[in-house]
Design a protein around this motif. Structure first.
Motif, PDB file in Angstrom:
ATOM      1  N   TYR A 100      93.791 -25.100  25.781  1.00 20.63           N
ATOM      2  CA  TYR A 100      92.607 -24.846  26.602  1.00 20.63           C
ATOM      3  C   TYR A 100      92.757 -25.486  27.978  1.00 20.63           C
ATOM      4  O   TYR A 100      92.465 -24.861  29.010  1.00 20.63           O
ATOM      5  CB  TYR A 100      91.360 -25.391  25.900  1.00 20.63           C
ATOM      6  N   ALA A 133      90.240 -20.764  21.411  1.00 24.16           N
ATOM      7  CA  ALA A 133      90.619 -20.571  20.011  1.00 24.16           C
ATOM      8  C   ALA A 133      92.111 -20.300  19.852  1.00 24.16           C
ATOM      9  O   ALA A 133      92.537 -19.712  18.853  1.00 24.16           O
ATOM     10  CB  ALA A 133      89.807 -19.425  19.409  1.00 24.16           C
ATOM     11  N   GLN A 156      84.389 -16.882  20.474  1.00 25.23           N
ATOM     12  CA  GLN A 156      84.963 -18.099  19.906  1.00 25.23           C
ATOM     13  C   GLN A 156      84.577 -18.263  18.441  1.00 25.23           C
ATOM     14  O   GLN A 156      85.411 -18.612  17.592  1.00 25.23           O
ATOM     15  CB  GLN A 156      84.517 -19.333  20.696  1.00 25.23           C
TER      16      GLN A 156
END
Length: 439
Positions: free
Chosen positions: A315, A300, A428
């Motif tokens: 990520y 996130a 998340q």
């Protein structure tokens, strides 16, 4: 320990963990809005294997374990690729991930235990280094196919079908057979049972009494080994658990230590596992903290956060830096040997990183690519606890419990990862809701 065995354990760690890492690296391709589901499917089956394994691993020869793990790895890649073909069918892909999780847990517990029959710190460091490099390898594999070549994750998993073959080849060609008596006995009894079952004149009673039959050509040593291996735990002795352990393990400590695991009662196995808590608690905590970051917080974060591509990029790069840190620290088991105090200090630092990243993902007070340096430090801590935790176990437990303990303790990191992945789903979602995000 010769260099070929060192290379063999390194490559075993690399190939065994590659399937796990490839699924983690491709989590956004499999389930973009719920990465935690991929992480959970990639961990829970492994957790169950490691939880139950100490009670049945000793009944399966190491060679059979490796062949089984390789077959599971191949099926894992096949079903994930098939799910990609079937209009990104999540159920089929999760089934493939589950198979890969069983494989990675089965393989890890087996090779950790196998290290007990070699100079343990060297073997464990080589194995740990290989698992650390698997992180770099797995993420590189996915990025090369999906970014540099510009193909799909489906093709990446199909091409990965070569890895199970490499896994088996490495085990057969690189690692010296330690001539484990228990495996020889199991293989011998299996061959005799197969021979009898194929005999049309054989009745079922012969198979049922195979363990008590003695062939005229068998040596007295072989018969004694079979008796040691197949003896019912209930006949091992009575009294307190400690006295029972002394009775059942008498005569094994000075001989082939592989027979010790076969003679332990269930109560002794549970007690031996619980006594590993000084090493297992740090493993649990450090893995819970780092995987809560990976599956929940880092999914996130992006610059800017409202860009899906930016979040995907962070990520991938954050996990890349994490894996680089893991590789460095897991390769340091011979260069730096932590004591118990250091082993407990590192998880506390990891929890501090979790708190920092969580607050930062909400309030963005340090929000730039320089965060990747901290992701590298997270990997350093996780890798250091892994290699030093298992190395300390190999040095602290009695010799006759080393094989069992190295395998049993592997459940700790799986529990931490499983709990973290479940928590990651909620983390998340909370962050996505707070920033009004969607994938």
């Amino acid at each position: 320990m010769d260099r070929w065995n060192i290379v063999g354990f390194f490559l075993a760690g690399l190939f065994n963990n590659s399937s796990y890492v490839i699924m983690i690296a491709g989590a956004k391709h499999i389930s973009p809005s719920a990465v935690g589901f991929v992480y959970t499917a990639n961990v829970l089956p492994s957790f169950l294997v490691k939880l139950t394994g100490p009670y049945w691993f000793h009944r399966v020869p190491y060679q059979t374990r490796i062949y089984t793990a390789a077959a599971l790895m191949a099926c894992s890649f096949f079903f994930v690729s098939l799910g990609q073909i079937m209009d990104n069918n999540l159920a089929v892909q999760l089934f493939g991930i589950v198979l890969g999780s069983v494989q990675s847990g089965f393989g890890e517990a087996s090779f950790l235990a196998l290290a007990a029959f070699f100079p343990s710190r060297l073997a464990l460091t080589a194995w740990s280094s290989g698992t650390g490099f698997a992180g770099i390898f797995g993420y590189s594999w996915v990025i090369i196919f999906t970014v540099f070549i510009g193909t799909s994750f489906q093709l990446a998993t199909l091409c990965a079908l070569v890895l199970p073959l490499c896994f088996v080849f490495n085990y057969k060609m690189m690692i010296t057979d330690p001539h484990i008596a228990r495996d020889r006995i199991l293989s011998s009894e299996g061959a005799r049972a197969k021979s009898l079952s194929s005999d049309p004149d054989c009745d079922l009673s012969k198979l049922k009494t195979l363990s008590s039959d003695s062939d005229s050509s068998d040596s007295s040593t072989s018969n004694n080994d079979v008796e040691l291996l197949l003896r019912s735990p209930s006949s091992a002795g009575s009294g307190s658990p400690s006295s029972g352990e002394d009775t059942t393990l008498q005569g094994v400590q000075a001989g082939d230590l592989s027979l010790a695991a076969s003679r332990m009662t269930t109560r002794q196995r549970m007690r031996a596992t619980l006594e590993l808590w000084p090493f297992m608690v740090p493993l649990f905590v450090v893995y819970f903290a780092e995987y809560a970051m990976q599956s929940g917080v880092w999914a996130a974060i992006g610059f800017p956060v409202d860009s899906e591509n930016a979040r995907d990029l962070f990520y991938e790069y954050s996990n890349w830096m994490y894996q680089a840190g893991v590789l460095v620290s897991r390769s340091s088991g011979v260069l730096w040997q932590a004591d118990l105090r250091a082993l407990w200090t590192m998880p506390a630092l990891q929890v501090a990183f979790l708190v920092f990243f969580l607050l930062n993902a909400y309030y963005m007070f340090w929000y730039s690519w320089s965060l990747l340096a901290l992701c590298f430090c997270v990997g350093l801590l996780g890798g250091a606890v892994y290699v030093n935790g298992f190395a300390l176990i190999s040095e602290k437990v009695p010799p006759h419990l080393k094989e069992f303990s190295l395998s049993a303790a592997s459940i700790a990191d799986s529990i931490g990862i499983a709990c973290a992945n479940i928590a990651g789903i909620f983390i998340q979602k909370a962050l996505y809701d707070y920033h009004d995000l969607s994938d």
